[in-house]
Design a protein around this motif. Structure first.
Motif, PDB file in Angstrom:
ATOM      1  N   PHE A 507       0.835  -1.190   0.000  1.00  0.00           N
ATOM      2  CA  PHE A 507       0.000   0.000   0.000  1.00  0.00           C
ATOM      3  C   PHE A 507       0.876   1.249   0.000  1.00  0.00           C
ATOM      4  CE2 PHE A 507      -3.000  -3.040   1.897  1.00  0.00           C
ATOM      5  CZ  PHE A 507      -4.123  -2.808   1.102  1.00  0.00           C
ATOM      6  N   PRO A 508       0.470   2.319  -0.686  1.00  0.00           N
ATOM      7  CA  PRO A 508       1.254   3.561  -0.643  1.00  0.00           C
ATOM      8  C   PRO A 508       1.107   4.260   0.707  1.00  0.00           C
ATOM      9  CG  PRO A 508      -0.741   3.885  -1.922  1.00  0.00           C
ATOM     10  CD  PRO A 508      -0.686   2.416  -1.596  1.00  0.00           C
ATOM     11  N   GLY A 548      -3.240  16.157  12.869  1.00  0.00           N
ATOM     12  CA  GLY A 548      -3.490  14.767  12.533  1.00  0.00           C
ATOM     13  C   GLY A 548      -4.346  14.656  11.287  1.00  0.00           C
ATOM     14  N   PHE A 549      -4.097  13.612  10.487  1.00  0.00           N
ATOM     15  CA  PHE A 549      -4.814  13.436   9.224  1.00  0.00           C
ATOM     16  C   PHE A 549      -5.488  12.074   9.194  1.00  0.00           C
ATOM     17  CE2 PHE A 549      -1.141  16.155   8.534  1.00  0.00           C
ATOM     18  CZ  PHE A 549      -1.729  17.283   7.966  1.00  0.00           C
ATOM     19  N   SER A 550      -6.657  12.015   8.540  1.00  0.00           N
ATOM     20  CA  SER A 550      -7.406  10.769   8.379  1.00  0.00           C
ATOM     21  C   SER A 550      -7.812  10.614   6.926  1.00  0.00           C
ATOM     22  CB  SER A 550      -8.666  10.781   9.256  1.00  0.00           C
ATOM     23  OG  SER A 550      -8.332  10.877  10.624  1.00  0.00           O
ATOM     24  N   PRO A 551      -7.886   9.367   6.428  1.00  0.00           N
ATOM     25  CA  PRO A 551      -8.302   9.159   5.030  1.00  0.00           C
ATOM     26  C   PRO A 551      -9.764   9.537   4.833  1.00  0.00           C
ATOM     27  CG  PRO A 551      -8.097   7.062   6.184  1.00  0.00           C
ATOM     28  CD  PRO A 551      -7.550   8.102   7.100  1.00  0.00           C
ATOM     29  N   LEU A 552     -10.103   9.917   3.606  1.00  0.00           N
ATOM     30  CA  LEU A 552     -11.485  10.278   3.297  1.00  0.00           C
ATOM     31  C   LEU A 552     -12.398   9.070   3.300  1.00  0.00           C
ATOM     32  CD1 LEU A 552     -10.970  12.918   0.455  1.00  0.00           C
ATOM     33  CD2 LEU A 552     -11.294  13.281   2.902  1.00  0.00           C
ATOM     34  N   SER A 553     -11.806   7.881   3.169  1.00  0.00           N
ATOM     35  CA  SER A 553     -12.588   6.650   3.219  1.00  0.00           C
ATOM     36  C   SER A 553     -11.807   5.607   3.986  1.00  0.00           C
ATOM     37  CB  SER A 553     -12.888   6.142   1.803  1.00  0.00           C
ATOM     38  OG  SER A 553     -13.450   4.847   1.843  1.00  0.00           O
ATOM     39  N   ASN A 554     -12.515   4.799   4.780  1.00  0.00           N
ATOM     40  CA  ASN A 554     -11.872   3.714   5.519  1.00  0.00           C
ATOM     41  C   ASN A 554     -11.791   2.431   4.705  1.00  0.00           C
ATOM     42  OD1 ASN A 554     -11.366   5.214   7.874  1.00  0.00           O
ATOM     43  ND2 ASN A 554     -13.485   4.895   8.562  1.00  0.00           N
ATOM     44  N   ASN A 561      -9.295   6.375  -0.093  1.00  0.00           N
ATOM     45  CA  ASN A 561      -8.461   5.974   1.038  1.00  0.00           C
ATOM     46  C   ASN A 561      -7.063   6.569   0.931  1.00  0.00           C
ATOM     47  OD1 ASN A 561      -6.493   3.506   2.215  1.00  0.00           O
ATOM     48  ND2 ASN A 561      -8.248   4.077   3.492  1.00  0.00           N
ATOM     49  N   LEU A 562      -6.686   7.016  -0.271  1.00  0.00           N
ATOM     50  CA  LEU A 562      -5.363   7.598  -0.477  1.00  0.00           C
ATOM     51  C   LEU A 562      -5.376   9.111  -0.304  1.00  0.00           C
ATOM     52  CD1 LEU A 562      -4.215   5.516  -3.572  1.00  0.00           C
ATOM     53  CD2 LEU A 562      -3.842   5.047  -1.151  1.00  0.00           C
ATOM     54  N   LEU A 563      -6.552   9.687  -0.056  1.00  0.00           N
ATOM     55  CA  LEU A 563      -6.673  11.117   0.183  1.00  0.00           C
ATOM     56  C   LEU A 563      -6.971  11.349   1.655  1.00  0.00           C
ATOM     57  CD1 LEU A 563      -8.832  12.106  -2.923  1.00  0.00           C
ATOM     58  CD2 LEU A 563      -6.341  12.232  -2.676  1.00  0.00           C
TER      59      LEU A 563
END
Length: 815
Positions: A507-508, A548-554, A561-563
């Protein structure tokens, strides 16, 4: 400015006991009568005199103007200090004179005896002054025995003599690094009583316990700057010194990246010396790891203003862990310029570190029963791997605006990427050694940028001398990590590890956190009564910002998920003061005391059930009070310190059934430390000490574990290393090191008791000549008895197994 050549004075008679030490000083005349082996090539006269002072321990007085631009012939053979000096002065217009107090002085010959010429006839005879011997440009002098330095860098305070520092400090030299065949920073600090290794020797990351508080490997600084050295393992090949400051360092360096408060480790990088260096070292480590390292140093320019030091190292092969192999490659360059009023340096490196065939991250148990440790060479996770790449460096410069005013600035950065099974740990081990679960390979990156700038100077207000510094720092840390594809569920055993089906880290990476640590600080050291009394005052305002950052989709299969989006933001500040005092009742005794604070990032309350949800806490302050005594006996020094450290933590504080989060949790460590270094008798050197720690959890959430002893806090730690130059066999030295921990708790609940353990390292080295080239052969065995024991790790309940017996061989030749 006068300098002083004074490496050491021999001590003929010494009695050493832990609490009661008596010694008598040796007369300078006795030093002059002693013979030493010299093998000094032709070169600058000043550098040759320095080397003679270091090797003989003889005090030598000389005016720098007398030797500037002069050369010395080669000095070789077994000679007294006087004979070596006479040989070095051959062909010059200088002579050797013994002064009334027994020291040796280099002086200009009377005009009639000097070589003919107008300049010689007109030169005045200069008064003798003292010159301090130093083994590397800009680094403090080496102490007797060569294993430690006489001073260390204390962040905002700069280089401070050990006897003038209001802290307990030790600076381990390049000689110690080489003679111990150190592969890691912990190898260098093996004789350090305040430090313990908190990660497995087969693990790719380094963790430590300093005064029984966790210190992460990425909290190690380079010339006082965080965020420059590799995130994984620090390459000791680039280090001229490894300095240890015992206790918090928030005011001196700023907040450490992980918030370490029990101590600080600083790396002083290598610099090219006046004497050219070309050193080739071949090495071997069991079971089949071969290595090659090169160290080249040159200075250029009319006055040798420019220096270049290049270090390269490569090693690969099997380790003492079953089935594991490591490949490591390092390239590093250090460039420096030393002008009359301008100084500049550049340090840069690139390192690749790859572990194949197995990673041991630690062990946790399900019950109070702690199993018998497996053989130290056991590979708990066959086939796992870790691959890390670090590239970084720093540029530093300073300008003397006035004779007593200097401006300085530095910039540094590091880029770290890794992939593999970093979190490999045997979790929930039962009394029979069984464990099961999944492993999670991942990729991550750590990017840092560091800045430092300020002004420092000296001034006098009446009879009081001030050494002041005003400076600011900034450290940016960006961290990103990939999703994980877990391995299939597995079952294994500590004593018969199973091969498991592995997955890849495919995964990136995406951003996870971004941290900004910035600060501004001021310090002033006031000297009274001819430096017999020194008072240091300082304060630093530290600002901390974390996003802190979280993905737009789980959904890991979704492109969203990459954003990422910013999901949390924390910002706060705190001010940390410091007071230090040193009093010298006699020149060789220092009584010191300090109050200093360390910082660990606070937090924003994210628990929606807490009554203070959303509250932002500033960085929490760990407070230390310490008093101590340092006793310099001429060729060996003892430090005795008593301290108290109080570190807060965030806990839930209940009022009936409701609770709020606050920083009132506390761990209190009280302790006593004794450290010793130097040459206690001719050809006998010691390095080590003892530490007693009385740790206690003084306030916890709902009183759980309150009053317990913290994990990784053994009452007693002993480290004692010794070296003995074998009489009658020039160049042959035997070495030994003993490391002991009394029993301790592996968890804060005090249910997992770890037995006491003792490890022994043994070694021998032989310095000789082969085809006219200086060669040193070294052999060391670490954990000579292959002792299997549990030691506490860097987290509550995480245990690590001992380092396996490892044989180290090396040969270094100077061309």
């Amino acid at each position: 400015m006068p300098l002083h050549f004074r490496s050491r004075r021999r001590l003929r008679t010494a009695l050493l006991a832990c609490a009661c030490l008596l010694a008598c000083a040796q007369a300078p005349a006795q030093l002059a009568a002693a013979s030493h082996r010299f093998d000094l090539p032709a070169g600058p006269l000043g550098a040759t005199l320095l080397r003679i002072a270091e090797q003989s321990g003889q005090s030598i007085s000389v005016a720098p103007e007398l030797v500037r631009g002069l050369s010395a012939p080669a000095v070789q053979g077994t000679l007294t200090a006087e004979q070596a000096l006479e040989a070095a002065l051959q062909g010059s217009a200088l002579s050797l004179v013994r002064t009334a107090n027994g020291t040796l002085s280099v002086q200009a010959r009377p005009a009639a005896a000097a070589p003919a010429g107008p300049a010689a006839a007109d030169d005045p005879t200069l008064a003798a002054v003292t010159v301090t011997a130093t083994s590397v440009s800009g680094a403090p002098p080496v102490y007797a025995g060569g294993q430690v330095a006489k001073a260390a860098r204390l962040g905002l305070l700069g280089n401070v003599d050990v006897m003038d520092a209001p802290f307990s400090v030790t600076a381990y030299t390049a000689k110690t690094i080489e003679d111990q065949q150190a592969r890691t920073v912990f190898d260098v600090l093996a004789a350090e009583p305040s430090i313990r290794q908190a990660s497995s020797s087969s693990y790719v990351l380094e963790f430590y316990q300093a005064r029984s508080f966790t210190l992460y490997g990425y909290d190690i600084s380079l010339s006082g700057m965080y965020g420059v050295l590799p995130y994984s393992r620090v390459p000791v090949e680039i280090a001229e010194r490894v300095e240890v400051l015992r206790g918090p360092s928030g005011m001196l360096y700023g907040q450490a990246p992980s918030g370490a408060v029990g101590g600080g480790i600083n790396i002083v990088p290598k610099r090219a010396e006046d004497e050219p260096l070309t050193r080739l070292t071949t090495s071997y480590a069991s079971d089949s790891q071969a290595g090659l390292a090169v160290d080249i140093g040159r200075r250029f320019g009319e006055r040798k203003q420019w220096g270049v030091r290049v270090n390269g190292a490569s090693s690969s092969g099997g380790t003492a862990i079953d089935g594991q192999s490591i490949r490591r490659q390092l390239g590093a360059v250090a460039v420096d310029y030393r002008g009359d009023r301008v100084r500049f340096s550049l340090d840069a490196y690139d390192m690749h570190y790859r572990v194949n065939g197995g990673m041991n991250g630690g062990v946790t148990h399900t019950t109070a029963w702690v199993t018998t440790p497996p053989d130290p060479g056991t590979n708990l996770f066959p086939g796992t791997y870790h691959d890390a790449r670090d590239t970084g460096g720093a540029v530093r410069g300073e300008v003397d605006i006035l004779d007593n005013l200097t401006a300085y600035a530095a910039i540094g950065q590091r880029h770290h990427v890794n992939t593999g099974y970093t979190s490999s740990a045997a979790r929930n081990v039962d009394p029979w050694g069984n464990f099961s679960g999944n492993l999670y390979p991942s990729s991550s990156y750590h990017d840092t940028r560091a800045l430092e700038a300020g002004l420092r100077g000296t001034l006098h207000t009446g009879p009081v001398k001030h050494e002041w510094n005003i400076g600011g720092t900034s450290l940016s840390l960006d961290y990103g990590i990939s999703n994980s594809r877990p391995t299939p569920f597995y079952r294994s055993n500590l004593y018969a590890p199973a091969q498991m089906q592995l997955t890849g880290s495919d995964f990136p990476t995406v951003p996870s956190t971004s941290t900004e640590l910035s600060s501004i600080a001021v310090a002033d050291t006031l000297s009274f009564a001819g430096d017999r009394l020194r008072l240091t005052l300082g304060a630093r305002e530290q600002r901390v910002s974390v996003r802190g950052f979280s993905p737009l989709s789980n959904n890991v299969n979704s492109p969203l998920n990459l954003l990422v989006r910013e999901s949390s933001h924390y910002a706060a500040k705190a001010t940390t003061p410091m007071v230090g005092v040193v009093f010298k009742p006699v020149p060789n005794v220092s009584v010191y005391a300090n109050y200093i604070e360390g910082l660990t990032s606070g937090q924003q309350v994210s628990d929606v059930n807490a009554t203070n949800y959303g509250e932002v806490f500033p960085p929490v302050k760990t407070r230390q009070a310490e008093v101590g005594v340092k006793w310099d006996l001429g060729t060996w020094t003892n430090t005795f310190a008593v301290y108290e450290l109080k570190k807060p933590s965030f806990i839930n504080v209940y009022t009936g059934s409701r609770y709020a989060v606050d920083g009132s949790g506390e761990q209190r460590n009280r302790g006593f430390e004794w450290s010793v270094f130097g040459e206690v008798a001719r050809g006998v050197r010691v390095l080590g000490g003892a530490a007693f720690t009385d740790g206690k959890l003084t306030r916890t959430a709902n009183g759980v574990n309150e009053g317990n002893v913290p994990f990784a806090s053994p009452k007693w730690k002993f480290n004692l290393g010794g070296e003995w130059d074998v009489p009658g066999v020039p160049g042959l030295t035997l070495t030994a090191l003993a490391i002991h921990n009394s029993w301790s708790w592996g968890n804060a609940a005090n249910t997992q008791r770890l037995p006491a353990w003792t490890r022994y390292d043994l070694g021998v080295r032989y310095a000789t000549e082969v085809s006219g080239k200086p060669v040193t052969f070294r052999a060391t065995v670490q954990n000579a008895t292959n002792k299997a024991y549990w030691d506490a790790g860097f987290r509550d309940g995480l245990l690590q197994v001992s380092t396996p017996r490892t044989f180290l061989l090396s040969a270094s030749v100077d061309f």
